[in-house]
Write a protein that holds these residues in place. Structure first.
Motif, PDB file in Angstrom:
ATOM      1  N   ASP A 117     -31.012  -7.382  27.399  1.00  0.00           N
ATOM      2  CA  ASP A 117     -31.834  -6.051  27.255  1.00  0.00           C
ATOM      3  C   ASP A 117     -30.864  -5.012  26.457  1.00  0.00           C
ATOM      4  N   PHE A 118     -29.930  -6.047  25.238  1.00  0.00           N
ATOM      5  CA  PHE A 118     -29.372  -4.849  25.392  1.00  0.00           C
ATOM      6  C   PHE A 118     -30.105  -4.189  23.546  1.00  0.00           C
ATOM      7  N   VAL A 119     -30.103  -2.535  23.417  1.00  0.00           N
ATOM      8  CA  VAL A 119     -31.096  -2.940  22.078  1.00  0.00           C
ATOM      9  C   VAL A 119     -29.759  -2.655  21.433  1.00  0.00           C
ATOM     10  N   ALA A 120     -30.025  -3.646  20.346  1.00  0.00           N
ATOM     11  CA  ALA A 120     -29.208  -3.302  18.931  1.00  0.00           C
ATOM     12  C   ALA A 120     -29.233  -2.445  18.142  1.00  0.00           C
ATOM     13  N   LEU A 121     -28.526  -1.598  17.358  1.00  0.00           N
ATOM     14  CA  LEU A 121     -28.778  -1.086  16.299  1.00  0.00           C
ATOM     15  C   LEU A 121     -27.630  -0.912  15.210  1.00  0.00           C
ATOM     16  N   GLY A 122     -28.394  -0.907  13.949  1.00  0.00           N
ATOM     17  CA  GLY A 122     -27.789  -1.417  12.885  1.00  0.00           C
ATOM     18  C   GLY A 122     -28.183  -0.410  11.403  1.00  0.00           C
ATOM     19  N   THR A 123     -26.709  -1.257  10.190  1.00  0.00           N
ATOM     20  CA  THR A 123     -27.247  -0.383   9.312  1.00  0.00           C
ATOM     21  C   THR A 123     -29.079  -1.278   9.008  1.00  0.00           C
ATOM     22  N   ALA A 124     -29.693  -0.414   7.927  1.00  0.00           N
ATOM     23  CA  ALA A 124     -31.131  -0.845   7.394  1.00  0.00           C
ATOM     24  C   ALA A 124     -31.446  -0.324   6.260  1.00  0.00           C
ATOM     25  N   THR A 125     -30.065  -0.034   5.656  1.00  0.00           N
ATOM     26  CA  THR A 125     -29.801   0.096   4.438  1.00  0.00           C
ATOM     27  C   THR A 125     -28.698  -0.429   3.198  1.00  0.00           C
ATOM     28  N   VAL A 126     -26.984  -0.442   3.526  1.00  0.00           N
ATOM     29  CA  VAL A 126     -26.237  -0.968   3.110  1.00  0.00           C
ATOM     30  C   VAL A 126     -25.232  -0.958   3.816  1.00  0.00           C
ATOM     31  N   ASP A 127     -24.360  -1.719   3.841  1.00  0.00           N
ATOM     32  CA  ASP A 127     -22.623  -1.730   5.053  1.00  0.00           C
ATOM     33  C   ASP A 127     -22.613  -1.870   5.722  1.00  0.00           C
ATOM     34  N   HIS A 128     -21.677  -1.988   7.021  1.00  0.00           N
ATOM     35  CA  HIS A 128     -21.324  -2.688   8.068  1.00  0.00           C
ATOM     36  C   HIS A 128     -21.037  -1.099   8.964  1.00  0.00           C
ATOM     37  N   PRO A 129     -21.927  -1.501   9.874  1.00  0.00           N
ATOM     38  CA  PRO A 129     -21.699  -0.067  11.151  1.00  0.00           C
ATOM     39  C   PRO A 129     -20.158  -0.268  11.583  1.00  0.00           C
ATOM     40  N   ASP A 130     -20.107  -0.188  12.292  1.00  0.00           N
ATOM     41  CA  ASP A 130     -18.243  -0.172  13.521  1.00  0.00           C
ATOM     42  C   ASP A 130     -18.784  -0.650  14.867  1.00  0.00           C
ATOM     43  N   PRO A 131     -17.810  -1.395  14.982  1.00  0.00           N
ATOM     44  CA  PRO A 131     -18.691  -2.191  16.191  1.00  0.00           C
ATOM     45  C   PRO A 131     -18.479  -0.806  17.653  1.00  0.00           C
ATOM     46  N   SER A 132     -18.632   0.296  17.118  1.00  0.00           N
ATOM     47  CA  SER A 132     -19.020   1.292  17.623  1.00  0.00           C
ATOM     48  C   SER A 132     -20.451   1.278  18.042  1.00  0.00           C
ATOM     49  N   ILE A 133     -20.994   0.939  17.721  1.00  0.00           N
ATOM     50  CA  ILE A 133     -22.308   1.223  17.817  1.00  0.00           C
ATOM     51  C   ILE A 133     -22.601  -0.081  18.512  1.00  0.00           C
ATOM     52  N   ASP A 162     -26.759  -6.221  -0.878  1.00  0.00           N
ATOM     53  CA  ASP A 162     -25.754  -5.912  -1.169  1.00  0.00           C
ATOM     54  C   ASP A 162     -24.935  -5.884  -0.693  1.00  0.00           C
ATOM     55  N   THR A 163     -24.869  -6.313   0.047  1.00  0.00           N
ATOM     56  CA  THR A 163     -23.544  -6.151   1.581  1.00  0.00           C
ATOM     57  C   THR A 163     -22.964  -7.381   1.885  1.00  0.00           C
ATOM     58  N   PHE A 164     -21.979  -7.324   2.470  1.00  0.00           N
ATOM     59  CA  PHE A 164     -21.229  -8.933   2.955  1.00  0.00           C
ATOM     60  C   PHE A 164     -21.306  -8.605   3.932  1.00  0.00           C
ATOM     61  N   ARG A 165     -22.197  -9.380   4.923  1.00  0.00           N
ATOM     62  CA  ARG A 165     -22.672  -8.953   6.245  1.00  0.00           C
ATOM     63  C   ARG A 165     -22.034  -9.458   7.178  1.00  0.00           C
ATOM     64  N   PRO A 166     -20.762  -9.928   7.380  1.00  0.00           N
ATOM     65  CA  PRO A 166     -20.260 -10.455   8.477  1.00  0.00           C
ATOM     66  C   PRO A 166     -19.423  -9.289   8.958  1.00  0.00           C
ATOM     67  N   PRO A 167     -18.658  -9.181   9.761  1.00  0.00           N
ATOM     68  CA  PRO A 167     -17.521  -8.111   9.746  1.00  0.00           C
ATOM     69  C   PRO A 167     -16.669  -8.152   9.196  1.00  0.00           C
ATOM     70  N   GLY A 168     -15.534  -7.190   8.142  1.00  0.00           N
ATOM     71  CA  GLY A 168     -15.450  -8.053   7.170  1.00  0.00           C
ATOM     72  C   GLY A 168     -13.221  -7.636   7.625  1.00  0.00           C
ATOM     73  N   PHE A 169     -12.546  -7.593   6.903  1.00  0.00           N
ATOM     74  CA  PHE A 169     -11.580  -7.407   6.766  1.00  0.00           C
ATOM     75  C   PHE A 169     -10.851  -6.201   6.822  1.00  0.00           C
TER      76      PHE A 169
END
Ligand code: FE2
Length: 436
Positions: A279-295, A325-332
Motif C-alpha cells: 500500500d506504500f505510495v512510491a514517488l520518484g523522478t519523472a525526468t532524470v536522476d535518482h532521488p535519495d532513498p528518503s523518498i 538517460d539515467t543510470f537507474r539502479p542506485p549508483g555508487f
C-alpha cells in the motif's frame, strides 16, 4: 494447525485516538477511572511517552482488564540465547557485509527463542539506537508471553504468517505486511501456517511516526489510513504460564496463573498496528536522476535533522522506473548514515539475483562505499531505457545515524557472505587518462 479463533477485525489510522470494546458497554463514557468499572474490570494506564509529551506525539492507552498487570510472580533472571542487545564485543566494522537468508531449523523454537540478532547500535538504557534481528519460529508460543521494555518492535515476515495476539487485540501478519508492537505491550506469537521467518527492528529511540511530507504535500508515501489497529479481544484463561520481559538487555521471567491477554476494552493511541507494504505510495523522478532513498521513508524514529535519524524505515515496493538517460539502479555512494537492507521478496534492483535473496540482508555502515555489483553495473549502463516496471520485488531499508555493530554470532554464522566484496572485483577502468 490454524489457531485463529474468531474473525480478526481492525480499525484504521496511525497515532490517532481510538477506542474498542470486545463486550458492549464496557468502556466508561467520558472518563477512564470510574470508581467501579463495568463488569468488575479494573482500569490500567499504559503510557508510551512521558505524560507531558507534546499532544501530537503523546502516546498512552487506558485498558480495562480482568486482572491488573501487577498480579504476577517475582521476576527471575532468564536467558534467550541469540536475542542480543548492543553494545556488542566487536567494534563497528567498515566492511560491506551481507547475509544469505538464515535457514529455518528443524528444532522446535518459538518466536522468542528463534530471535537471532544481526546488528545494533546505541543502547536501550540510553533510549537511543536500534537492533536488527531475524526470527525463525517453528512452533507457536503457547503458555508464555513476551514484553519488550527496551524497544518498539517492527516485525516483517518473509516466510509464513504470524498471528500476534496482543493485550490490545490480534493482528494477522503475512509476508509483505509489517507489524508495529509498541514498547511494553504483552503479546504471544502463533503460527497459523507453520514455520515463519522474518525481520525485526527493535527501536530503542523515539517511537516510529509518519515522516513529514514537506513539499510532497498531504498525500503519498505511507498513508495513515492504511495502518490497521486491532479491535479489542481477550481470553480469560486460568492456567500456569510465564511472562518474559526484556529489560535493559537482560531477560526476566515471571510466573502467572492466568493469561495476561485479558483486556476487554481500551482507548488510546499506544496501540499495535499493521501495514501492508504494497500500500506504500512510491514517488520518484519523472525526468532524470535518482532521488535519495528518503523518498521511500514510511516511518521515522527521529534523532538529529543533520546527522540522521535514530531509525528511518524505507519501503521499496514494485514501481515504475521511467528516468531518461539515467543510470537507474542506485549508483555508487557513501552515506553518512548506516544502511541495513533486507529482501522480503524478489530482488534488489542494484544487485544480481544470486547475491541477495529473499530473507537475506546487507549492512553498509557509515561511509562504507557500495553500489551496484559489476554484473548490474554493466547491464544498467548500456540497457535500453523504456519505462520499466520493477515487478515482484519488495525491499526495505533501515537507516540509522550511528554505526551498527554486528553481533558475534552473526559474524560467525554460515550465512555470512565472506565473498561479498568479490562482487565488485573485475570493475573495468574505462577512462584512459594518463598523468600529465
Ligand atoms: Fe546504500
Amino acid at each position: 494447525m490454524p489457531q485463529i479463533r474468531g474473525p480478526l477485525t481492525y480499525q484504521t489510522g496511525f497515532g490517532n485516538e481510538l477506542e474498542s470494546e470486545a463486550e458492549a458497554g464496557v468502556l466508561p463514557h467520558g472518563r477512564n477511572s470510574p470508581q467501579q468499572p463495568a463488569r468488575g474490570l479494573v482500569s490500567e494506564l499504559i503510557s508510551g511517552t512521558t505524560f507531558t509529551a507534546p499532544r501530537a506525539l503523546n502516546r498512552r492507552t487506558y485498558v480495562f482488564r480482568a486482572m491488573p498487570s501487577v498480579v504476577h510472580g517475582r521476576y527471575q533472571p532468564t536467558e534467550v540465547k541469540t536475542f542480543d542487545t548492543p553494545p556488542f564485543t566487536q567494534p563497528p566494522n567498515p566492511n560491506q557485509m551481507r547475509w544469505d537468508p538464515l535457514g529455518i531449523p528443524a528444532a522446535e523454537q518459538d518466536f522468542l527463542d528463534g530471535m537471532f540478532t544481526i546488528c545494533g547500535n546505541g543502547s536501550p538504557d540510553a533510549q537511543s539506537g536500534t537492533a536488527l534481528h531475524v526470527y525463525r519460529a517453528t512452533v507457536p508460543m503457547t503458555d508464555r508471553f513476551f514484553l519488550d521494555a527496551d524497544g518498539e518492535l517492527l516485525v516483517m515476515p518473509d516466510t509464513g504468517t504470524l498471528l500476534i495476539a496482543t493485550e490490545l487485540g490480534r493482528l494477522q501478519v503475512a509476508p509483505g505486511e509489517l507489524a508495529l508492537i509498541p514498547r511494553g505491550i504483552k503479546f504471544r506469537v502463533e503460527l497459523p501456517e507453520g514455520p515463519s521467518r522474518g525481520f525485526v527492528c527493535e527501536n530503542y529511540g523515539l517511537p516510529f511516526r509518519l515522516p513529514e511530507l514537506g513539499l510532497i504535500g498531504s498525500n503519498g508515501l505511507a498513508n495513515a489510513v492504511d495502518f490497521h489497529v486491532p479491535d479489542a479481544w481477550y481470553e480469560i484463561e486460568e492456567k500456569p504460564c510465564t511472562l518474559v520481559q526484556k529489560f535493559c538487555g537482560s531477560f526476566w521471567e515471571a510466573r502467572l496463573d492466568h493469561s495476561p491477554l485479558d483486556v476487554v476494552a481500551w482507548r488510546g493511541n499506544h496501540v499495535p498496528a499493521k501495514f501492508n507494504m504494497y500500500d506504500f505510495v512510491a514517488l520518484g523522478t519523472a525526468t532524470v536522476d535518482h532521488p535519495d532513498p528518503s523518498i521511500f521513508c514510511a516511518l521515522s524514529s527521529p534523532s538529529d535533522p543533520v546527522l540522521g535519524g535514530n531509525a528511518d524505515f524505507m519501503v521499496l515496493p514494485p514501481r515504475w522506473a521511467v528516468a531518461e538517460d539515467t543510470f537507474r539502479p542506485p549508483g555508487f555512494h557513501r552515506n553518512c548514515v548506516a544502511e541495513y537492507l533486507g529482501i522480503i521478496t524478489g530482488k534488489h534492483e542494484g544487485k544480481s539475483a544470486s547475491g541477495l535473496r529473499p530473507g537475506g540482508a546487507s549492512l553498509h555502515n557509515n561511509w562504507a562505499a557500495h553500489g551496484p555489483d559489476v554484473e548490474t553495473f554493466e547491464l544498467a549502463r548500456s540497457v535500453e531505457l523504456p519505462p520499466r516496471k520493477i515487478e515482484d520485488s519488495l525491499v526495505f531499508m533501515i537507516e540509522s545515524r550511528q554505526p551498527l555493530q554486528v553481533a558475534d554470532a552473526a559474524l560467525s554464522a554460515p550465512e555470512f557472505q565472506r565473498d561479498y566484496q568479490d562482487h565488485w572485483q573485475g570493475f573495468v577502468r574505462r577512462f584512459p587518462g594518463t598523468n600529465a
